[in-house]
Design an enzyme around this catalytic site. Structure first.
Site, mmCIF file in Angstrom:
data_model
loop_
_atom_site.group_PDB
_atom_site.id
_atom_site.type_symbol
_atom_site.label_atom_id
_atom_site.label_comp_id
_atom_site.label_asym_id
_atom_site.label_seq_id
_atom_site.Cartn_x
_atom_site.Cartn_y
_atom_site.Cartn_z
ATOM 1 N N GLU A 1 0.864 -1.175 0.000
ATOM 2 C CA GLU A 1 0.000 0.000 0.000
ATOM 3 C C GLU A 1 0.892 1.214 0.000
ATOM 4 O O GLU A 1 1.679 1.406 0.930
ATOM 5 C CB GLU A 1 -0.809 0.022 1.301
ATOM 6 C CG GLU A 1 -2.243 -0.342 1.149
ATOM 7 C CD GLU A 1 -2.882 -0.419 2.525
ATOM 8 O OE1 GLU A 1 -3.297 -1.536 2.869
ATOM 9 O OE2 GLU A 1 -2.946 0.586 3.227
ATOM 10 N N ASP B 1 -5.216 8.910 10.756
ATOM 11 C CA ASP B 1 -3.914 8.384 11.142
ATOM 12 C C ASP B 1 -3.438 8.852 12.500
ATOM 13 O O ASP B 1 -3.644 9.994 12.895
ATOM 14 C CB ASP B 1 -2.871 8.750 10.081
ATOM 15 C CG ASP B 1 -3.063 7.928 8.817
ATOM 16 O OD1 ASP B 1 -3.037 6.687 8.930
ATOM 17 O OD2 ASP B 1 -3.261 8.516 7.739
#
Lengths: 394, 257
Positions: free
Chosen positions: B45, B56
C-alpha cells in the site's frame, strides 16, 4: 424551528448546499455521524429540547440580547446602525448558543463525554461552561501554540473543570486542534459527542450549528420593526454570520454581508480570506472552499484574530457566495484594530477582534441615510486586550 | 499481478505492507518497492501524504509531514512508479482531497498506467463513491477498497461487501492507525466477520505490530496490513533494503516456524 426547510439556500437531502458540503468521513465515524444525521432534526424540534434550550438561553445565557441603536457609530457612517449584542451573552460571545444546544442533543443521544476544538478559546470556554452546568466530562483540544497565546482562556477552561489537550501536530493551531478532536472521536465512538464550534465539518453539523445560532436572527426580526437593509457579520467558519443571516436568507431585499480576515492583505500570502483565495476542496470532512496548494495540501492561514484564522469556511457560506446571495469582503489586521478602537471610543463597547472585522468593513460600504444596518456584535474584546495593548500602544 | 487476482488466488496469510511515499527520503519508494517484493511481502500500500490525515495516528502523521517537507507530490509518486519495475500487487492509500485536486479521471488513468490496481480513500464514503466515481474506477480496472469497523452494522457490512471487488479492509478496532497495542481484543469481531458469509475476502489492519498480531489476524482473515510498525522500524535504519528484509522476516516468523 422548522424541520422541512425548502430553500435554495439550505441543505438538501444528501447533505449538500449546491456543490458544497457532504460528509467526507472515514468509516470509523459513520455510526456517530449517521446517528446524528438521523436524529438531530427530531431532537431540535422536540418539545422537551425546545423547552430546555429556551429556558437555558433565557435564564442562563441572558437572551434575548439587546439590539442596540448605536447613535454615534451611525452618525459616523451617516446612517442608522444597530448592534446585535451577542457580546453580552454569558461567556462573552455567541458560541454559548451552540455549545448549550449541542450538549442537550448529546445528552439526548446518551453520550457521557464531550470533546471540542478551540482556536482563541471562546468555543472551548463556552463548551467547558455548558459541560460544568450540565455535569458532563469535557476535553478541549487546542493547538499548542494557541495554548501559549491564549493563556487566560486556558485557565478559564481548567477553572471550569475541563481538560485542555494540546494539539502538537502540524502548525499547532485551530486546524490541528480540529484534527485531534476528530481523531479522539474516532478512538471513542460510543461514549463521546464532538461539539464542533462553527458551522463547519461533516453534514449535519453545518446545518445543526446554523439552526442553533439562528436564534440571533430570530431575535433581530422580533426586535426590529420591519426588515433591516443590511446585516453585516464577520466570517471565520461562519457560525455567528449564519446565525445572523438565517431568518433573512429568503428576504432578497436584505443585503447580507460576510467579512473575512484578510490578514496582512488578500495578496500578501499572510491571510485567512478563504472565499477570496480558496479553491474547492475537502477540509474536516466538508467539501467547501479551502486555502490549499495545487496539490491539495492545506495552507496555514494568518489573521491577527485567532477566531478567524481557519483555512476553510462553512459549506453554506461557500454556497451563498456561489449563488451570490451573500456578498463577502475582506478586512486587514490593521483595519480591524482601528475599527475596534473606534467602536470603543464611539460607543463604549470594546469588541472582539473577530467582530472588529465586521465593523471595519462599514468603511468600505456606501449607505443611504434611510438605511437600517445591523452589525452582529459577536463577541466582547476582553480576551484581545493583550493584542490591543501591543498594537494600539495602550 | 493485480490485487484482485491476488485475492482470487488460493494464497493465504497475505502480508500487506503500507509505507508513506517520500519517506524517509524523497525517492525511497524506488528502493522500498523492490525490497518489499524481494522480501516476500504479498501486497503493498503506497501512502499518499496529506497535510491533515484524520484517520492516522502520530507515526503516519509524522511520516507524511516529513515526506511533504521532502517535496513529495502525487505527480512525483507516479513518476517514481514509472521508474520502478515490480510485479507485486500495488494499491494506493490516501485522502480524498489530494485525489480531488489531482483530478479523479487523471488519477485513475495514471494508476492504470503505472500498475496500481487498487485504491483506498478512507474519507470517501461508499455512497459518494458509488454516486460519483464508481464507473470511472471500473473503466480503469481499479478496485476501490472499503473499510469496515467493529461498529459497522450487519446491513452496512453486506452493502459494502456487495460493492467490494478485491478485499475489504477490516479495521481492527475503533481507532486511528498505530495507536493501540495489538489486536487480540478484536477476536469476537473478527469471528463475526469470518462467519458473516461475505463474498469478498478481508484483510485486517490498524495496530498490527508484532508476529503474534499478524498470526492472529491470519487466523480469521486472508491476511494482515502493517503500516505504522514498519514506518517506525524504517525510522531507525539506514539501509532500507536490509531493514525491509529483516522486518518482513520478523513479522512472518510464526508462519515459517
Amino acid at each position: 424551528m422548522s424541520t422541512t426547510v425548502l430553500s435554495p439556500f439550505q441543505v438538501d437531502q444528501k447533505g449538500f448546499y449546491g456543490d458544497f458540503g457532504g460528509a467526507f468521513i472515514p468509516e470509523m465515524l459513520h455510526g456517530n455521524v449517521e446517528e446524528l444525521r438521523q436524529r438531530y432534526l427530531g431532537i431540535l424540534a422536540s418539545e422537551s429540547f425546545r423547552n430546555q434550550f429556551n429556558e437555558l438561553l433565557h435564564q442562563y445565557v441572558g437572551r434575548p440580547t439587546p439590539l442596540y441603536l448605536a447613535p454615534r457609530l451611525g452618525a459616523h457612517h451617516g446612517t442608522t446602525i444597530y448592534l446585535k449584542r451577542e457580546d453580552l451573552c454569558h461567556t462573552g460571545a455567541h458560541k454559548i448558543n451552540n455549545a448549550l444546544g449541542q450538549l442537550l442533543v448529546a445528552r439526548e443521544l446518551g453520550k457521557t463525554r464531550i470533546i471540542a476544538e478551540t482556536g482563541a478559546g471562546q468555543h472551548g470556554v463556552a463548551t467547558a461552561t455548558a459541560c460544568a452546568l450540565l455535569g458532563m466530562e469535557c476535553v478541549v483540544y487546542m493547538g499548542a501554540r494557541d495554548i501559549q497565546r491564549q493563556a487566560p482562556n486556558v485557565a478559564r477552561m481548567r477553572m471550569l473543570g475541563a481538560r485542555v489537550e494540546p494539539a502538537t501536530s502540524g502548525s499547532q493551531t485551530l486546524k490541528d486542534a480540529t484534527n485531534e478532536a476528530i481523531r479522539d472521536w474516532i478512538n471513542h465512538p460510543e461514549t463521546t459527542h464532538y461539539i464542533i464550534g462553527s458551522a463547519v465539518g461533516p453534514h449535519p453539523y453545518p446545518d445543526m450549528v446554523a439552526r442553533l445560532q439562528a436564534i440571533i436572527s430570530a431575535e433581530i426580526r422580533q426586535q426590529l420593526d420591519g426588515l433591516p437593509t443590511h446585516i453585516v457579520a464577520c466570517v471565520g467558519g461562519g457560525s455567528n454570520a449564519i446565525g445572523a443571516f438565517y431568518h433573512f436568507l429568503d428576504e432578497p431585499e436584505v443585503q447580507l454581508v460576510g467579512v473575512e480576515a484578510a490578514g496582512l492583505g488578500v495578496d500578501s500570502g499572510k491571510t485567512a480570506a478563504t472565499l477570496a483565495l480558496g479553491t474547492q476542496g475537502v477540509l474536516h470532512a466538508s467539501l467547501t472552499k479551502v486555502l490549499q496548494t495545487a496539490d491539495g495540501q492545506v495552507v496555514e492561514p494568518h489573521s491577527i484574530s485567532a477566531g478567524l484564522d481557519y483555512p476553510g469556511i462553512g459549506p453554506q457560506h461557500a454556497h451563498l457566495e456561489a449563488v451570490k446571495r451573500v456578498h463577502y469582503g475582506g478586512v486587514t489586521d490593521q483595519e480591524a484594530l482601528d475599527a475596534a478602537r473606534q467602536l470603543s471610543q464611539l460607543e463604549g463597547i470594546i469588541p472582539a477582534l473577530e467582530t472588529a472585522h465586521a465593523l471595519a468593513y462599514l468603511e468600505k460600504m456606501n449607505f443611504r441615510r434611510e438605511d437600517r444596518v445591523v452589525i452582529n456584535l459577536s463577541g466582547r474584546g476582553d480576551k484581545d486586550l493583550d493584542t490591543y495593548m501591543q498594537h494600539l500602544a495602550l | 499481478m493485480t490485487v484482485t487476482e491476488l485475492l482470487q488466488s488460493p494464497a493465504k496469510d497475505l502480508l500487506n505492507i503500507y509505507f508513506t511515499a517520500g519517506y524517509p527520503h524523497l525517492d525511497s519508494l524506488c528502493e522500498l518497492l523492490p525490497a518489499l517484493e524481494a522480501a516476500g511481502a504479498d501486497l503493498v500500500e503506497i501512502g499518499i501524504p496529506y497535510s491533515d490525515p484524520l484517520s492516522d495516528g502520530p507515526t503516519i502523521q509524522q511520516s507524511s509531514a516529513h515526506a511533504l517537507a521532502n517535496g513529495i507530490s502525487l505527480e512525483l509518486i507516479f513518476k517514481q512508479l514509472e521508474e520502478t519495475t515490480t510485479q507485486i500487487p500495488k494499491v494506493m492509500m490516501g485522502y480524498f482531497n489530494t485525489v480531488l485536486q489531482f483530478g479523479f479521471e487523471r488519477f485513475c488513468q495514471r494508476c492504470a498506467d503505472t500498475g496500481i490496481s487498487g485504491v483506498i480513500l478512507p474519507d470517501l464514503p461508499i455512497e459518494l463513491y458509488l454516486d460519483r466515481y464508481a464507473s470511472l474506477f471500473e473503466q480503469h480496472g481499479l478496485s476501490n477498497i472499503f473499510l469496515v469497523t467493529p461498529e459497522t452494522p450487519a446491513d452496512r457490512l453486506h452493502y459494502i461487501d456487495q460493492h467490494s471487488t478485491s478485499f475489504i479492509y477490516a479495521v481492527s478496532s475503533s481507532s486511528t492507525t498505530g495507536v493501540k497495542a495489538g489486536i487480540q481484543d478484536a477476536a469476537p469481531y473478527l469471528k463475526g466477520l469470518q462467519t458473516a458469509k461475505l463474498k469478498t475476502p478481508f484483510l485486517v489492519g490498524f495496530n498490527i505490530a508484532s508476529p503474534k498480531d499478524f498470526d492472529f489476524a491470519c487466523q480469521y482473515a486472508r491476511g494482515g496490513i502493517i503500516g505504522s510498525a514498519f514506518i517506525r522500524y524504517l525510522a531507525k535504519q539506514n539501509d532500507l533494503h536490509a531493514a525491509t528484509t529483516q522486518f518482513v522476516q520478523h513479522i512472518r516468523q510464526l508462519q515459517l516456524s
